[in-house]
Scaffold this motif. Structure first.
Motif, PDB file in Angstrom:
ATOM      1  N   PHE A  79       0.839  -1.207   0.000  1.00 14.23           N
ATOM      2  CA  PHE A  79       0.000   0.000   0.000  1.00 14.23           C
ATOM      3  C   PHE A  79       0.875   1.258   0.000  1.00 14.23           C
ATOM      4  O   PHE A  79       0.575   2.239  -0.696  1.00 14.23           O
TER       5      PHE A  79
ATOM      6  N   PRO B 208      -0.236   2.768  -3.691  1.00 16.30           N
ATOM      7  CA  PRO B 208      -1.603   2.821  -3.148  1.00 16.30           C
ATOM      8  C   PRO B 208      -2.678   2.693  -4.225  1.00 16.30           C
ATOM      9  O   PRO B 208      -3.735   2.099  -3.979  1.00 16.30           O
TER      10      PRO B 208
ATOM     11  N   GLN C 241      -5.712   0.125  -3.932  1.00 16.67           N
ATOM     12  CA  GLN C 241      -7.093   0.643  -3.851  1.00 16.67           C
ATOM     13  C   GLN C 241      -7.938   0.092  -5.006  1.00 16.67           C
ATOM     14  O   GLN C 241      -9.090  -0.314  -4.795  1.00 16.67           O
TER      15      GLN C 241
ATOM     16  N   TYR D 242      -8.884  -3.557  -4.284  1.00 17.11           N
ATOM     17  CA  TYR D 242      -9.958  -3.713  -3.286  1.00 17.11           C
ATOM     18  C   TYR D 242     -11.270  -3.099  -3.768  1.00 17.11           C
ATOM     19  O   TYR D 242     -12.344  -3.601  -3.421  1.00 17.11           O
ATOM     20  N   ASP D 243     -11.193  -2.042  -4.580  1.00 24.67           N
ATOM     21  CA  ASP D 243     -12.428  -1.480  -5.160  1.00 24.67           C
ATOM     22  C   ASP D 243     -13.133  -2.548  -5.997  1.00 24.67           C
ATOM     23  O   ASP D 243     -14.364  -2.692  -5.947  1.00 24.67           O
TER      24      ASP D 243
ATOM     25  N   ALA E 189     -14.503   1.240   5.416  1.00 27.86           N
ATOM     26  CA  ALA E 189     -13.285   2.004   5.138  1.00 27.86           C
ATOM     27  C   ALA E 189     -12.756   2.534   6.468  1.00 27.86           C
ATOM     28  O   ALA E 189     -13.544   2.886   7.356  1.00 27.86           O
TER      29      ALA E 189
ATOM     30  N   LEU F   4     -12.628   3.634  -3.463  1.00 24.27           N
ATOM     31  CA  LEU F   4     -11.751   4.500  -2.653  1.00 24.27           C
ATOM     32  C   LEU F   4     -10.639   5.117  -3.498  1.00 24.27           C
ATOM     33  O   LEU F   4      -9.875   5.956  -3.007  1.00 24.27           O
ATOM     34  N   ILE F   5     -10.560   4.710  -4.756  1.00 21.86           N
ATOM     35  CA  ILE F   5      -9.416   5.083  -5.594  1.00 21.86           C
ATOM     36  C   ILE F   5      -9.254   6.606  -5.731  1.00 21.86           C
ATOM     37  O   ILE F   5      -8.137   7.114  -5.785  1.00 21.86           O
TER      38      ILE F   5
ATOM     39  N   ARG G 244      -8.534   3.915   3.854  1.00 25.44           N
ATOM     40  CA  ARG G 244      -8.004   2.671   3.261  1.00 25.44           C
ATOM     41  C   ARG G 244      -9.026   1.560   3.506  1.00 25.44           C
ATOM     42  O   ARG G 244      -9.888   1.699   4.390  1.00 25.44           O
TER      43      ARG G 244
END
Ligand code: NAD
Length: 237
Positions: free
Chosen positions: A45, A49, A53, A56-57, A119, A134-135, A149
């Motif tokens: 991360f 990052p 992100q 996970y998105d 989050a 979250l990107i 995150r």
């Protein structure tokens, strides 16, 4: 099986496999074409990052399309029915999964590795329910900082709720592990702790896990078949 009072159940990625969510080990060491080290560590991360992100998105969006399978439904039935079978009976369901399929099936569950649908603001430490991406660095709903995150426990980080889990293991007389490879500690060590403390230990998995020798009994097959059968046994007595 009904001589038991306090049951601790540990689930892993295998319980969600038949809902269409990839496990780690079944991808030949890759998780949706990524090395775990590239997407599931704090170092990854810090290094990239955006990659983490985006990864996970994608997972967060994907799990919202999935539905609980027969194994999730059976565990929810046990969770609701077991305490009614006698005073002081408890079921503690602990999952390593970060999907929400256990709770969507109706079970209460301890998420030791966090949750895709939350989050975590690394500035104010607030955890917020989160369904979107979250990107683009959205603001924290609590403090407004752009420091969110995924609220998942990465390799090298401390799992959540360990005090509660150890307390449940201490009073367990039956420990059941479902759909986990037994490769990720500390969860992989729960069977030894439970056994040392006098609990009977049962494994339900597609194949023997790495810690298979610690189980008094292993039943092999898909979770969607083994788990409903076992729950029926428990509730029948
Ligand atoms: P794992 O991928 O290491 O092992 C999965 C296990 O499930 C294997 O032993 C496999 O044989 C078994 N399995 C596969 N399909 C099955 C089925 N249909 N029925 C029964 N068993 C089946 O997963 P793990 O042990 O949970 O540990 C790795 C980590 O993976 C955890 O930390 C977890 O956070 C993370 N993870 C979570 C998800 C999720 O939330 N659904 C998905 C992938 C990985």
């Amino acid at each position: 099986m009904t001589q038991f009072r306090n049951i601790v159940i540990l689930t892993g990625a295998g319980v969600s496999a038949e809902s269409g969510i990839d496990t780690f080990r079944d991808g030949g060491g890759l998780w949706e074409r990524h090395r775990v080290d590239d997407v599931a560590t704090p170092e990854a991360f810090a290094r990239d990052p955006g990659l983490v992100q985006r990864f996970y998105d994608m997972r967060r969006a994907a799990i919202q399309e999935k539905v609980p399978n027969a194994a999730h439904m059976a565990l929810a039935r046990l969770d609701q029915a077991w305490p009614k079978k006698g005073m002081g009976r408890t079921v503690t369901l602990v999952t390593q999964n970060v999907d929400d399929l256990h709770e969507r099936a109706g079970a209460s569950v301890i998420h030791m590795h966090g949750e895709h649908l939350k989050a975590w603001c690394t500035l104010c430490d607030t955890r917020s329910h989160w369904r979107g991406p979250l990107i683009d660095g959205p603001p924290c709903p609590a403090c407004g900082a752009r420091a969110l995150r995924p609220d998942v426990v990465w390799f090298g980080e401390m799992p959540y709720h360990m005090d509660r889990i150890h307390a449940a293991l201490r009073s367990a007389d039956l420990f059941v592990s479902i759909g986990t490879s037994g490769a990720v500690y500390p969860a992989a060590g729960f069977v030894q702790s439970a056994r040392d403390l006098g609990a009977r230990t049962l494994e339900l998995n597609l194949e023997p896990s790495q810690g298979s020798r610690w189980f008094h009994e292993t039943r092999l097959g898909p979770a969607s078949e083994l788990v409903p059968e076992w729950v029926e046994e428990m509730l029948a007595g």
